[in-house]
Design a protein around this motif. Structure first.
Motif, mmCIF file in Angstrom:
data_model
loop_
_atom_site.group_PDB
_atom_site.id
_atom_site.type_symbol
_atom_site.label_atom_id
_atom_site.label_comp_id
_atom_site.label_asym_id
_atom_site.label_seq_id
_atom_site.Cartn_x
_atom_site.Cartn_y
_atom_site.Cartn_z
ATOM 1 N N GLY A 1 3.159 -10.331 -6.906
ATOM 2 C CA GLY A 1 3.736 -10.217 -5.573
ATOM 3 C C GLY A 1 2.952 -9.246 -4.712
ATOM 4 N N GLN A 2 3.569 -8.814 -3.631
ATOM 5 C CA GLN A 2 2.908 -7.909 -2.702
ATOM 6 C C GLN A 2 3.568 -6.527 -2.753
ATOM 7 O OE1 GLN A 2 3.173 -9.977 1.086
ATOM 8 N NE2 GLN A 2 1.098 -10.787 0.822
ATOM 9 N N ALA A 3 2.729 -5.513 -2.618
ATOM 10 C CA ALA A 3 3.261 -4.153 -2.551
ATOM 11 C C ALA A 3 4.038 -3.981 -1.252
ATOM 12 C CB ALA A 3 2.121 -3.146 -2.615
ATOM 13 N N GLU A 4 5.117 -3.191 -1.303
ATOM 14 C CA GLU A 4 5.861 -2.856 -0.083
ATOM 15 C C GLU A 4 5.717 -1.353 0.160
ATOM 16 O OE1 GLU A 4 8.802 -1.020 0.282
ATOM 17 O OE2 GLU A 4 9.436 -0.731 -1.800
ATOM 18 N N TYR A 5 5.616 -1.002 1.420
ATOM 19 C CA TYR A 5 5.305 0.379 1.773
ATOM 20 C C TYR A 5 6.465 1.097 2.459
ATOM 21 C CZ TYR A 5 0.723 -1.654 0.879
ATOM 22 O OH TYR A 5 -0.336 -2.320 0.300
ATOM 23 N N ALA A 6 7.555 0.380 2.724
ATOM 24 C CA ALA A 6 8.690 1.004 3.408
ATOM 25 C C ALA A 6 9.281 2.139 2.571
ATOM 26 C CB ALA A 6 9.753 -0.035 3.724
ATOM 27 N N THR A 7 9.345 1.931 1.251
ATOM 28 C CA THR A 7 9.881 2.976 0.384
ATOM 29 C C THR A 7 8.990 4.215 0.416
ATOM 30 O OG1 THR A 7 10.867 1.306 -1.069
ATOM 31 C CG2 THR A 7 10.618 3.526 -1.972
ATOM 32 N N ILE A 8 7.679 3.987 0.445
ATOM 33 C CA ILE A 8 6.739 5.115 0.515
ATOM 34 C C ILE A 8 6.908 5.856 1.831
ATOM 35 C CG2 ILE A 8 4.308 5.789 0.428
ATOM 36 C CD1 ILE A 8 3.771 3.266 -1.233
ATOM 37 N N ALA A 9 7.076 5.106 2.913
ATOM 38 C CA ALA A 9 7.279 5.737 4.225
ATOM 39 C C ALA A 9 8.558 6.576 4.232
ATOM 40 C CB ALA A 9 7.344 4.665 5.308
ATOM 41 N N ARG A 10 9.600 6.060 3.604
ATOM 42 C CA ARG A 10 10.848 6.822 3.551
ATOM 43 C C ARG A 10 10.655 8.133 2.784
ATOM 44 N NH1 ARG A 10 16.490 5.197 0.408
ATOM 45 N NH2 ARG A 10 17.368 7.315 0.508
ATOM 46 N N ILE A 11 9.978 8.053 1.652
ATOM 47 C CA ILE A 11 9.739 9.258 0.858
ATOM 48 C C ILE A 11 8.955 10.281 1.671
ATOM 49 C CG2 ILE A 11 8.457 10.155 -1.131
ATOM 50 C CD1 ILE A 11 9.197 7.494 -2.554
ATOM 51 N N LYS A 12 7.916 9.812 2.364
ATOM 52 C CA LYS A 12 7.103 10.740 3.157
ATOM 53 C C LYS A 12 7.930 11.396 4.259
ATOM 54 C CE LYS A 12 3.749 13.050 4.771
ATOM 55 N NZ LYS A 12 3.370 14.299 4.076
ATOM 56 N N SER A 13 8.839 10.643 4.861
ATOM 57 C CA SER A 13 9.645 11.200 5.950
ATOM 58 C C SER A 13 10.664 12.215 5.453
ATOM 59 C CB SER A 13 10.363 10.073 6.698
ATOM 60 O OG SER A 13 11.387 9.495 5.900
ATOM 61 N N GLU A 14 11.052 12.091 4.177
ATOM 62 C CA GLU A 14 12.100 12.948 3.636
ATOM 63 C C GLU A 14 11.580 14.168 2.872
ATOM 64 O OE1 GLU A 14 15.457 9.422 2.941
ATOM 65 O OE2 GLU A 14 14.413 10.305 1.230
ATOM 66 N N ARG A 15 10.347 14.123 2.403
ATOM 67 C CA ARG A 15 9.845 15.172 1.523
ATOM 68 C C ARG A 15 8.710 15.951 2.188
ATOM 69 N NH1 ARG A 15 13.855 14.039 -0.597
ATOM 70 N NH2 ARG A 15 14.082 16.221 -0.035
ATOM 71 N N GLY A 16 8.490 17.166 1.696
ATOM 72 C CA GLY A 16 7.447 18.016 2.283
ATOM 73 C C GLY A 16 6.168 18.083 1.478
ATOM 74 N N ILE A 17 6.151 17.500 0.277
ATOM 75 C CA ILE A 17 4.941 17.534 -0.542
ATOM 76 C C ILE A 17 4.021 16.374 -0.169
ATOM 77 C CG2 ILE A 17 6.035 18.716 -2.469
ATOM 78 C CD1 ILE A 17 6.372 16.021 -3.860
ATOM 79 N N PRO A 18 2.720 16.484 -0.476
ATOM 80 C CA PRO A 18 1.804 15.373 -0.200
ATOM 81 C C PRO A 18 2.226 14.100 -0.924
ATOM 82 C CG PRO A 18 0.575 17.370 -0.684
ATOM 83 C CD PRO A 18 2.007 17.666 -1.002
ATOM 84 N N VAL A 19 2.110 12.973 -0.227
ATOM 85 C CA VAL A 19 2.446 11.669 -0.787
ATOM 86 C C VAL A 19 1.203 10.788 -0.735
ATOM 87 C CG1 VAL A 19 3.851 9.584 -0.517
ATOM 88 C CG2 VAL A 19 4.878 11.851 -0.147
ATOM 89 N N ILE A 20 0.913 10.137 -1.847
ATOM 90 C CA ILE A 20 -0.261 9.261 -1.958
ATOM 91 C C ILE A 20 0.237 7.832 -2.126
ATOM 92 C CG2 ILE A 20 -2.369 8.785 -3.262
ATOM 93 C CD1 ILE A 20 -2.103 11.737 -4.336
ATOM 94 N N ALA A 21 -0.191 6.949 -1.230
ATOM 95 C CA ALA A 21 0.253 5.550 -1.253
ATOM 96 C C ALA A 21 -0.676 4.717 -2.120
ATOM 97 C CB ALA A 21 0.282 4.995 0.169
ATOM 98 N N ASN A 22 -0.084 3.874 -2.981
ATOM 99 C CA ASN A 22 -0.830 3.069 -3.942
ATOM 100 C C ASN A 22 -0.271 1.647 -3.937
ATOM 101 O OD1 ASN A 22 -0.851 2.810 -7.529
ATOM 102 N ND2 ASN A 22 -2.580 2.450 -6.203
ATOM 103 N N GLY A 23 -1.151 0.680 -4.183
ATOM 104 C CA GLY A 23 -0.718 -0.710 -4.284
ATOM 105 C C GLY A 23 -1.386 -1.611 -3.267
ATOM 106 N N ASP A 24 -2.244 -2.539 -3.734
ATOM 107 C CA ASP A 24 -2.901 -3.542 -2.887
ATOM 108 C C ASP A 24 -3.825 -2.938 -1.837
ATOM 109 O OD1 ASP A 24 -1.501 -5.374 -4.359
ATOM 110 O OD2 ASP A 24 -0.101 -5.931 -2.767
#
Length: 332
Positions: free
Chosen positions: A179-202
């Motif tokens: 299937g395809q990676a989805e990035y909405a969950t990653i965006a939510r995490i980044k908006s809620e947390r203060g630590i660096p977030v690294i996006a992975n998938g496709d």
């Protein structure tokens, strides 16, 4: 992006991949533009630390800083000891694997199977962070399945425990790599947390990397399968992010040189027999987009010595460069 005292520049990271991101491949990807290269997964059980495979995976001599080592397991105390051991043997960043979807890993409640037990995750993270003086990072998926996308809750636990960066693969465990990676969950995490977030998938092109950074607000991107046979993708992404311009593809001669250097490094690191065997998959990846790929692999996979493997690879690229039909020497 910073992880502890370490500046990660450019903000393009090689994902940890078992059987792929060994020392020769990490060195190659760093040379070709990766800002950080995470080691393949090492086991936390001390009974296996002195096996040939573990010793090779824990060899970080001569690697550019920072050295990031991924560990996997289920027991907080054992993982803490593994973190101390690896930090004492050159690891400058400890990465915890809670994203691997492989059945043999999940069947022992390691990898992404841990995402089903948030309380255990908290105990593991607290134990490992307390055990070492180096930064600890975490790699997860968006959840166990579509009905249980609990990555935001785990991100909160991770930040509270002192995790200093979080990599999130935009798939659930049950998707594996389909299937395809989805990035909405990653965006939510980044908006809620203060630590660096690294996006992975496709993330398989400079344009996709830029798109994912825009959509998620992530601090960096992580590239996995797209780097197999195409390690120059890191400089392509880094250049595009810095300038908005595409780099020209590497010339055939440059690809030939990169691959031959990689072969020599594999043979030297593993020894001839093991190095030849491991090199076969890399040869296939380098040639995967060529129409003669199947014929090339059929011949090269029969090579039993390092010399045969190098000669066949040179002949293949020389024929491509000269515009001749690919006709490889026979192998006994």
């Amino acid at each position: 992006m910073r992880i502890g005292l370490h500046s990660i520049q450019p903000r393009v990271v090689l994902a940890p991949m078992a059987g792929v991101t060994d020392k020769p491949f990490r060195l190659l990807c760093k040379r070709l533009g990766a800002g950080l290269a995470v080691s393949e997964m090492t086991i936390s059980d001390p009974r296996f630390w002195n096996t040939r495979k573990s010793l090779q995976r824990m060899d970080h001599a001569g690697e550019p800083e920072p050295v990031s080592v991924q560990i996997a397991g289920t027991d907080p105390r054992q993982l803490a000891e593994a973190a101390r051991y690896n930090a004492g043997h050159g690891a400058q960043i400890i990465d915890l694997n809670m994203g691997c979807p492989a059945k043999k890993v999940c069947n022992v409640w390691a990898g992404s199977a841990l995402m089903r037990d948030e309380a255990l995750i908290g105990r593991i993270l607290e134990a490992v962070v307390a055990a070492v003086d180096v930064p600890v990072t975490l790699k997860i998926r968006t959840g166990w399945d579509a009905g249980n996308r609990n990555a935001p809750a785990i991100a909160r636990i991770a930040e509270s425990a002192g995790i200093q960066a979080l990599a999130v693969h935009g798939r659930t465990r049950d998707q594996h790599y389909t299937g395809q990676a989805e990035y909405a969950t990653i965006a939510r995490i980044k908006s809620e947390r203060g630590i660096p977030v690294i996006a992975n998938g496709d993330i398989d092109s400079p344009q996709r990397a830029a798109q994912v950074l825009r959509e998620t607000g992530a601090d960096a991107v992580m590239v996995g399968r797209a780097a197999q046979g195409r390690p120059w993708i890191f400089r392509e992404i880094a250049h595009f992010l810095a300038t908005g311009e595409e780099l020209p593809p590497p010339s055939l001669d440059e690809v030939r040189g990169i691959l031959l250097d990689h072969l020599h490094a594999l043979h030297a690191f593993y020894g001839e027999e093991q190095g030849v065997r491991i090199a076969r998959k890399h040869l296939g990846w380098y040639a995967k987009d060529r129409p003669e790929n199947a014929a090339f692999r059929a011949v090269v996979n029969r090579a039993q010595t390092a010399g045969e493997q190098v000669v066949l690879t040179e002949a293949y690229f020389d024929a491509l460069r000269d515009g001749a039909s690919v006709s490889l020497p026979a192998v006994a």
